[in-house]
Every structure is written in C-alpha cells, then in structure tokens.
Motif scaffolding. Structure first.
Motif: not given
Length: 533
Positions: A101, A104, A112, A114-119, A121-122
């Motif tokens: 990312c 980040c 990990h 799967r739970v990461h932000s999908s916005s 910006e990432h």
C-alpha cells in the motif's frame, strides 16, 4: 518463494533456526557448529558423547565435518529470502506479501489484505520494499506524472518549476520510452544476429581446426614412424658399407702379411746360410760360394711398395652413402607430403641438418658459356653440354676452349662437396675438375693432358683415370650412366663413383690443390653430359 519444506531442510534441530556453519556427525545428522559444540561440552560431565537427534554414541575423538551440500542449500535459501517482500503485520513468522500500500507504506499478505481499506487513497501495487522511491520527496505524494526527465506528483504540476508544463502521465511517458527502446531493439536485433553468426562461424572454425589437428597429428606420427624406419634402413646400409670396406681392407692386409711372412722366412734362410758360411773354416768352400755375394742377393723385391700403396677406408663413399640417403629421405618426405622449401645453396648455412655432416650437395653448378668451344651446345638451364656438328658462332677469346670442353661458373676452394652427373650411355666423354688457368688451346688443353686437371674418361666402353698425360686404365667396366663426383679440397681428394646400391668406387686422385677448382666436362661425337639438379 521459499517453501516450508525447504526451510525445514535447513533448520537446526537444536536452535530451530536456519543453520549457521552447518557440520555433520558420524551418524549423519547435521547441526549448527556452535549449537553442537555446546551440547558436546555439556556431555563431557557424563563421560560420553551422543547425537542429540538419534542418541547414537559418538566415538572419541569427536569429528565435526563441514557439510558443504547443506551449506550451499542455506546460501540458496538466504539469497531467496533476501529478494522477497514479507507482510509488515505478520510478526510471528515471515509471510510473503501479496500487495504493498502506497499510502500506508506497508506490505500485506493475503489475510491482512482482506481487512485493508479499499478507499481510493490506498493505492495498491506489487510487493515492493522501495516505496520511498515511488513518492515525491517534497510533497510525499504518489508520483503520477513525468516532465523534463523527472517524475512528479500532482502538487508538483500545480506549483514550482513545472507549473504550466504539459506533463504526461507516467504510463504515457513509459509507453513513449518503450517505443524508443523497441526502435533501438529493432536495430540491435540484426546486429546481434550478425554477431551470433560470427560466433557460430568461429565455433565451426574451432571444430574444423580440432578435426584437422587430430588428422595432422596422426599423419605426423605416421610420417615420423616412416622416417625412423628409413633412418634405420640407412643406418644398416651405411654400417654395411663400413663393414664391407673394413673386410676388404682386412683381406688386403692379411694377404700382405702372408706375403711378408714368406719373404721373412726367405730372408731368415738367407741369413742362416750366410751365418753358416761366416763360421766355416774351409776357405775354399767359402770362396766357391757364388750366390750369397751377388749384388741383388739382399735387395728388396718390388712388392715392398704394396704396404705403402695400401688404402684405408673410403671415407668419401661412406659420407656420400650417408649424405645421399638422408637427402633422399628429406626429399621423398617433402614430395610425398607436398612440402615446399626454398633451396639454400650457401655453404655457410648451419640450418640444414644434412649439411651438419660437413658434406655439401651442390645443385647450383652451372656451365660457363664463355668457356664453351664452338663444337658444343649448352642447354638453356646451363646444366647440359652436348657435342654438335654445327659450328657455333661464339666470339673467340682467351677463356674459350678450342677442344669440345666447358668449365663451370662455380669454383671450389674448401670443404667437402659432391654432385651428380648423368652421361650418354654409349658415346665417349670425360668429366673432372681443373684450374681456371688451364690452357684453352692446343693438345695441353684437354682434360687430363696437363698438371692442372684431373678427370675420368669413358673411351670405347672402358674407364680411364687421366692426369698430367698419365692414362690409367681402370679394371671396372661401365655399368650405368650416372656418376657421383666427390671433392675434399683440404684433404686433396677427388673421387669418382658409379651410382648404385651400393655405390661403386672407380678412382680417387690425391693432390695438393693450390688454385680454385672448376668442374670440367668434355664430350665426344654424339655424346652429352648433364649436371644433375
């Protein structure tokens, strides 16, 4: 990616970590050198050493052999791990990352991710450890544009030096760069193909050279073997000639000894008779003895000269046999193998192994037309003289013979030499040597009719040796039309031989040569003589 099985293979069972300097015990189990040394030190208190893995007793002294194969596996694994990107959040064990990312500054495994932000910006990219290189060092934003050979973020295009520039996206810039690279690639491809063809050509040349080398080496071995055989045959021939001459001289010496023994007995008989007379008292008997006081009673017989006339070994014939044999081997070898060399006729050369015998085969003897009489013709190569009935219109001069003779251009003043001549089979001729000061006119100009020439004559099917008007009839009858002529200037020897196996000695002149010697040829009616090449 390193598998669990690969990691297990390179894990020490004592420290449960990747091996450090792995060693192997006699039982076959491997450990880190440091780990096993600590275990063995602890086991000293119990008086015995055992393998921590299989409990097998280890004999003293304990030998720790470096496991090279295992050491190589550890190096391969560490090299693989150093090139991998692992999940930032998996702290218990290294787990390969699936994405990185940009926002980040972290790498994530599948779990990990799967739970990461999908916005938006990432921004997710392929696993990468060099995220800083993909961000603007000023604004800390993702590099998205390209201008003036520099990658830019959005803020860079709105402010600073690049404000108002027609910046391209990284994708557009990279596509243009790729197009340029493809053009370069299109130019390099044919060049690389050309280089590849040259490499293939060189490899083919190398293979050809290797094949030829093998063939040439085999031919050389065969050639050397053949030369050795010929040299052995020549050795036997020369040694046989030496033995034959030794036997011949020994027989002559034995005959002379027998004759001298008879003469010795006769002298002893005469001496006994004289001694008996000297002791007699009958004076009348002494005075009546007439034979013992004759003048010729004690004179030596003419046979006394036989001892002084006895010849030793014919060194000239021995050297000629050896020299011509070697020359035939070299010439035959070169002709058979199509070897070409430049003839070196300089007698001072030391590079010719045959000339190391100090006998020089002269092939550069040419006839001097300025000395040829008007009764002979000279061939265009200046090697052959022939008798002719057609008078030649050569200008007269003090060097021109009146008789049908001709001298050579070359003269000899030292060393040993030999050359070959070929003659007409049935006609009359003379071959020999003479001083340049020989008379050119009158009866004294003929070969052998003066003190300045020595020659061999063939006349009416017989050989004669001629010098200073002395004509010595030789017992040998002509058997071929090829002759060797041998000259040892310092020793004062001039010998004539018939070619053959073996060569046949005809005659040898002995003299103290005082001037340079030239070859002299004389031809009779319908005859010719040729100096061999």
């Amino acid at each position: 990616m390193a598998s669990a099985e690969q990691r297990y293979e390179v894990t020490c069972s004592i420290c449960v970590e990747v091996y450090i300097d792995p060693v192997t015990l006699t039982c076959g189990h491997s450990f880190c050198r440091g780990c096993i040394e600590k275990v063995l030190e602890t086991q000293k208190r119990f008086g015995a050493h055992t393998c921590p893995e299989c409990r097998m007793r280890i004999q003293e002294p304990v030998i720790l052999e470096k496991d090279d194969e295992l050491y190589k596996k550890v190096e391969d694994l560490l090299s693989t791990l150093s090139n991998q990107v692992f999940c930032t959040y998996c702290i218990n064990a290294p787990v390969p990352a699936a994405k990185t990312c940009m926002l980040c500054d972290a790498s994530l495994c599948d779990n990990h991710l799967r739970v990461h932000s999908s916005s938006v910006e990432h921004v997710l990219i392929e696993p990468n450890t060099s995220i800083d290189k993909m961000k603007c060092p000023i604004h800390r934003k993702v590099l998205e544009f390209y201008c003036c050979d520099q990658a830019l973020c959005v803020s860079c295009t709105l402010t600073g030096h690049h404000m108002g520039h027609q910046a391209e996206t990284l994708l557009q810039a990279s596509e243009k760069k790729i197009e340029k690279l493809r053009n370069i690639l299109d130019k390099l491809n044919p060049k690389r193909d050309g280089v590849e063809k040259e490499v293939q050509s060189l490899q083919k040349h190398k293979r050809d050279v290797q094949e030829k080398t093998s063939g040439i080496a085999e031919k050389v071995s065969t050639l050397i073997t053949n030369i050795k055989k010929q040299l052995e045959d020549l050795e036997q021939r020369v040694l046989g000639e030496i033995s034959r001459q030794e036997e011949q001289v020994s027989l002559q010496v034995w005959d002379l000894i027998q004759q001298l023994e008879i003469k010795k007995e006769e002298m002893s008989r005469k001496m006994g008779h004289i001694e008996e007379l000297c002791t007699m008292t009958d004076t009348l008997a002494i005075l009546h003895e007439r034979e013992s006081d004759r003048i010729d009673y004690c004179e030596a017989d003419n046979d006394d000269n036989n001892v002084h006339a006895l010849r030793g070994l014919d060194l000239g014939l021995i050297l000629l046999t050896l020299h011509t044999g070697l020359a035939d081997i070299v010439t035959g070898t070169m002709r058979k193998n199509k070897v070409t060399i430049t003839s070196d006729t300089n007698p001072d050369t030391t590079t010719n192994p045959i000339q190391s015998l100090n006998v020089y085969m002269d092939t550069d003897i040419f006839l001097d037309v300025n000395t040829a009489s008007n009764d002979v013709t000279i061939s265009s190569d200046l090697k052959t003289v022939s008798r002719t009935d057609v008078k030649q219109c050569r200008p007269d001069g003090h060097m021109r013979f009146e008789s049908p003779q001709v001298l050579s251009l070359k003269h000899f003043t030292s060393r040993r030499h030999y050359w070959k001549v070929k003659t007409s089979k049935s006609a009359n001729w003379m071959v020999g040597m003479a001083y340049i000061s020989i008379d050119k006119k009158g009866d004294q100009s003929w070969l052998g009719s003066n003190a300045k020439s020595w020659g061999l004559e063939r006349w009416k099917g017989q050989y004669s040796a001629m010098h200073n008007s002395n004509d010595i009839q030789l017992p040998q009858s002509p058997s071929c039309n090829k002759l060797w002529i041998y000259l040892d200037y310092e020793a004062g020897l001039l010998s004539f031989y018939e070619q053959g196996l073996p060569a046949r000695h005809l005659h040898t002149f002995t003299a103290a040569f005082t001037e340079p010697l030239h070859v002299l040829l004389c031809v009779g009616t319908n005859s010719w003589v040729r100096i061999a090449r």
